[in-house]
Write a protein that holds these residues in place. Structure first.
Motif, PDB file in Angstrom:
ATOM      1  N   PRO A 285     -10.654  11.378   4.483  1.00 31.24           N
ATOM      2  CA  PRO A 285      -9.691  11.816   5.544  1.00 31.24           C
ATOM      3  C   PRO A 285      -9.296  10.950   6.251  1.00 31.24           C
ATOM      4  N   ASP A 286     -10.187  10.005   6.495  1.00 32.75           N
ATOM      5  CA  ASP A 286      -9.805   8.775   7.410  1.00 32.75           C
ATOM      6  C   ASP A 286      -8.719   7.855   6.263  1.00 32.75           C
ATOM      7  N   GLY A 287      -9.114   7.424   5.447  1.00 35.34           N
ATOM      8  CA  GLY A 287      -7.834   7.013   4.520  1.00 35.34           C
ATOM      9  C   GLY A 287      -6.592   7.610   4.566  1.00 35.34           C
ATOM     10  N   LYS A 288      -6.591   9.016   4.489  1.00 37.35           N
ATOM     11  CA  LYS A 288      -5.365   9.659   4.488  1.00 37.35           C
ATOM     12  C   LYS A 288      -4.734   9.521   5.725  1.00 37.35           C
ATOM     13  N   ASP A 289      -5.497   9.750   7.020  1.00 34.60           N
ATOM     14  CA  ASP A 289      -5.115   9.385   8.074  1.00 34.60           C
ATOM     15  C   ASP A 289      -4.469   7.933   8.445  1.00 34.60           C
ATOM     16  N   GLU A 290      -5.128   6.831   7.838  1.00 38.68           N
ATOM     17  CA  GLU A 290      -4.446   5.399   7.849  1.00 38.68           C
ATOM     18  C   GLU A 290      -3.304   5.593   7.302  1.00 38.68           C
TER      19      GLU A 290
ATOM     20  N   ILE B 106       0.451   4.154   8.438  1.00 35.31           N
ATOM     21  CA  ILE B 106       1.241   3.276   7.690  1.00 35.31           C
ATOM     22  C   ILE B 106       2.699   3.722   7.244  1.00 35.31           C
ATOM     23  N   VAL B 107       2.629   5.025   6.983  1.00 36.14           N
ATOM     24  CA  VAL B 107       4.258   5.327   6.501  1.00 36.14           C
ATOM     25  C   VAL B 107       4.985   5.812   7.871  1.00 36.14           C
TER      26      VAL B 107
ATOM     27  N   GLN C 150       0.586  -1.257  -0.016  1.00 34.73           N
ATOM     28  CA  GLN C 150      -0.059  -0.123   0.047  1.00 34.73           C
ATOM     29  C   GLN C 150       0.779   1.072  -0.033  1.00 34.73           C
ATOM     30  N   TYR C 151       1.840   1.232   0.777  1.00 31.80           N
ATOM     31  CA  TYR C 151       2.901   2.408   1.030  1.00 31.80           C
ATOM     32  C   TYR C 151       3.430   2.712  -0.486  1.00 31.80           C
TER      33      TYR C 151
END
Length: 88
Positions: free
Chosen positions: A57-62, A66-67, A34-35
């Motif tokens: 925005p929740d996907g961005k936070d996830e 991960i990063v 994913q990264y």
């Protein structure tokens, strides 16, 4: 498509994960996949990623989580490898 390709590509992702974070269990492979894909898209189509970030925005936070986790694992792995080199 070659029927062996999925296994061959999986071996590439597995080795990349191992070299990046020191271990290649399935959860880490998924995170690294994913990264890597997100990073590739962000570099090649930044407007798309900006749009996605605003839609999810929740996907961005996830993705940020991960990063950050990959960065921590990578730093720990590099420190461990440097210690092993010093011991040799």
């Amino acid at each position: 498509m070659m029927k062996e390709f999925p296994e061959q590509f999986d071996a590439l992702v597995e080795k990349y994960t191992e070299l990046l974070v020191g271990d290649s269990d399935s959860d880490k492979k998924e995170m690294v996949t994913q990264y890597a894909l997100y990073s590739f898209i962000a570099k090649n189509m930044p407007a798309l990623v900006k749009h996605w970030n605003s839609l999810y925005p929740d996907g961005k936070d996830e993705m940020k989580r991960i990063v950050g986790q990959i960065k921590e694992m990578n730093e720990a792995h590099r420190a461990e490898m440097n210690e092993k080199k010093k011991e040799e």
